[in-house]
Design an enzyme around this catalytic site. Structure first.
Site, mmCIF file in Angstrom:
data_model
loop_
_atom_site.group_PDB
_atom_site.id
_atom_site.type_symbol
_atom_site.label_atom_id
_atom_site.label_comp_id
_atom_site.label_asym_id
_atom_site.label_seq_id
_atom_site.Cartn_x
_atom_site.Cartn_y
_atom_site.Cartn_z
ATOM 1 N N GLU A 142 0.803 -1.215 0.000
ATOM 2 C CA GLU A 142 0.000 0.000 0.000
ATOM 3 C C GLU A 142 0.842 1.274 0.000
ATOM 4 O OE1 GLU A 142 -3.071 0.605 -0.317
ATOM 5 O OE2 GLU A 142 -4.141 -1.271 0.010
ATOM 6 N N SER A 143 1.860 1.304 0.848
ATOM 7 C CA SER A 143 2.533 2.592 1.090
ATOM 8 C C SER A 143 4.031 2.479 1.315
ATOM 9 C CB SER A 143 1.914 3.245 2.330
ATOM 10 O OG SER A 143 2.160 2.426 3.477
#
Length: 545
Positions: A142-143
């Protein structure tokens, strides 16, 4: 005597049977029922023999005992491996991503180093909820474990919540604070959301993970489409957006690497299996520079643990919680306890001038109207000339708060770069402006304009906001020339819809975009407009058709 001996033997058999059933119960003294004349030595010998037989019955080998021992890991990665529960069967889609990760060891090291702050907490939450440990790797996808990550789709934080879903799961978002970046709050929300999705898709984690990325509606539609066509409905058979088709394979590829890093010539930095931070109840607002000083730590490190706070201080309305490294938590708590509430934030006395408003004062001092009202016990927005106000102000210059929202944006603007042959200029947002309108004036892409300024294309613009633009010199000069000549004159126009009008036709007539008109008026894109209807427009009267 013979009957007594017979009873004693029966009793001995019963006791031995009881030992067999109960495991390790100690045999009662077999000679207690015998005559007092029995030799003490013989009784002890017989008892010892029977106890030895009982021990043989209840003995468990060391390997069997170890199966039930609580695992004691030094490295969180080992704890994660132990909790893997998803199917890691490989295919070409997984292989592709595994090869990429394996061939970029520096990336894996960088991500692992970032994860050290958060991974122990995440793993503990997963274990407490009995969830697959593969989910601990999801923030990599995701990040890259960056709590300040922000996507073009307005998703924010380590778990990449969009605003609406964040609010749905209780993540507060305002000027002071964004719960989507709060490590504790966002992890709780993400795991609750994932648990819901798993239940929604009847225990199919592949479907749940896909839904986390693209939305449960899109996954449900893909499943129904395959059912109607008589096709399999497993994740690998579904027609989903390209990003989602890569999303789940990325997670499985990471799990394969973490499970056997040696097989892929990868070395993962050790993440100690111990808490990195403690949660401290601070009870009220505090300047983050002061909090960092109390904890004897760098303010940037404090922001990385408390990324939810947008400004120079915590939210006056809460959450009143700071994450502090474990080795500094006790000292921080002790120092904080000796600090009065009024001493936790610096205050400045301000005399209201003619023409002032709470909004104007709040903007000047980088705070909010609500904070000013709370600090001064104001029930309304009414203030009078010469009235004295207490203003909460930052204790340090703005640049000291490097991870505050404004400083992050300025850093993004400073480091942004355009294409070859373009130059950098700045632009102040005016009433009626939009990304589309500004991009059109400078002949750049909306997506580029948003990226240069650390924003998403759908983010709202505020009047007076500074934007960085990379455009060709001749275009920059033309826009500047128009402004100097006063060629751009924005006026608010109440337009009456005529026969044959459409949103597109009106937009073209006034050199606007359809999205501009939708944003300024309470109508939806698919709604019809009718003759006589009044629309509010902000028009550059020098550029209408």
């Amino acid at each position: 005597m013979g009957l007594l001996k017979q009873h004693a033997r029966q009793f001995s058999l019963i006791v031995t049977s009881a030992l067999f059933i109960s495991g390790c119960s100690q045999l009662p003294h077999q000679q207690a029922m015998q005559q007092q004349a029995a030799a003490e030595a013989a009784a002890k010998a017989k008892e010892a023999q029977e106890l030895a037989e009982a021990d043989a019955i209840c003995h468990t080998d060391t390997d069997t005992i170890n199966q039930f021992a609580v695992a004691d890991y030094d490295n969180v990665w080992d704890r994660i491996r132990e909790g893997f529960a998803l199917d890691h069967t490989s295919n070409t889609r997984i292989d592709k991503h595994r090869k990429w990760y394996a061939s970029h060891p520096r990336y894996m090291t960088r991500v692992s180093e970032r994860a050290k702050r958060y991974m122990h907490h995440i793993v503990g939450e997963l274990e407490a909820r009995d969830l697959p440990m593969e989910l601990a790797l999801l923030p990599i996808v995701e990040s890259a474990f960056d709590p300040f990550a922000y996507s073009h789709g307005r998703a924010s934080g380590m778990w990449q919540f969009i605003p609406g879903t964040g609010r749905m799961y209780g993540l507060k978002q305002n000027w002071w604070y964004d719960g989507r970046r709060d490590v504790v709050a966002s992890t709780d929300a993400a795991l609750r959301y994932l648990s819901y999705l798993n239940k929604r898709f009847k225990g199919d984690w592949m479907h749940a993970l896909a839904a986390y990325n693209t939305g449960e509606g899109n996954v449900s539609k893909a499943i129904r489409r395959n059912k109607r066509a008589g096709k399999p409905t497993d994740f690998w058979s579904l027609k989903l957006p390209r990003e989602t088709r890569a999303y789940v394979p990325q997670l499985i590829a990471l799990a394969q690497l973490v499970k056997e890093p040696e097989a892929y010539k990868l070395t993962l930095p050790v993440i100690p299996n111990e808490p990195y931070f403690a949660q401290i109840d601070i009870k009220s607002q505090i300047d983050l520079a002061q909090a960092a000083s109390l904890a004897d730590m760098d303010i940037d490190d404090l922001y990385l643990l408390n990324a939810g706070f947008n400004r120079w201080a915590t939210d006056p309305k809460g959450p009143h919680r700071l994450l502090i490294p474990v080795d500094k938590a006790d000292e921080f708590a002790a120092k904080l306890a000796s600090l009065g509430k009024q001493d936790r934030v610096a205050w400045e006395r301000y005399r209201v001038k003619s023409g002032d408003s709470l909004l104007k004062i709040a903007k000047h001092f980088n705070t909010t109207v609500a904070s000013l009202k709370d600090a001064n016990n104001l029930r309304s927005n009414m203030i009078r000339q010469n009235q004295m106000l207490l203003i909460p102000v930052a204790a340090k210059p703005a640049k000291h708060y490097a991870y505050s929202e404004q400083q992050r944006i300025e850093r993004k603007q400073n480091y942004s770069r355009g294409k070859s042959g373009t130059a950098k200029t700045t632009y102040r947002v005016k009433a009626g402006d939009s990304f589309w309108k500004i991009a059109k004036a400078y002949q750049v892409k909306v997506s580029d304009l948003a990226r240069w300024n650390g924003m998403a294309p759908k983010d709202p613009l505020k009047q007076g906001q500074k934007l960085v633009i990379w455009a060709k010199n001749d275009r920059i000069n033309m826009v500047r020339s128009n402004h100097r000549k006063g060629n751009q004159v924005i006026r608010k126009v109440a337009y009456q819809v005529r026969n044959g009008d459409s949103l597109a036709r009106i937009a073209g007539k006034f050199n606007l975009s359809v999205n501009d008109i939708l944003r300024w008026n309470p109508i939806k894109k698919n709604n019809y407009i009718h003759p006589g209807q009044s629309l509010t427009l902000f028009v550059d009267v020098t550029r209408t058709n």
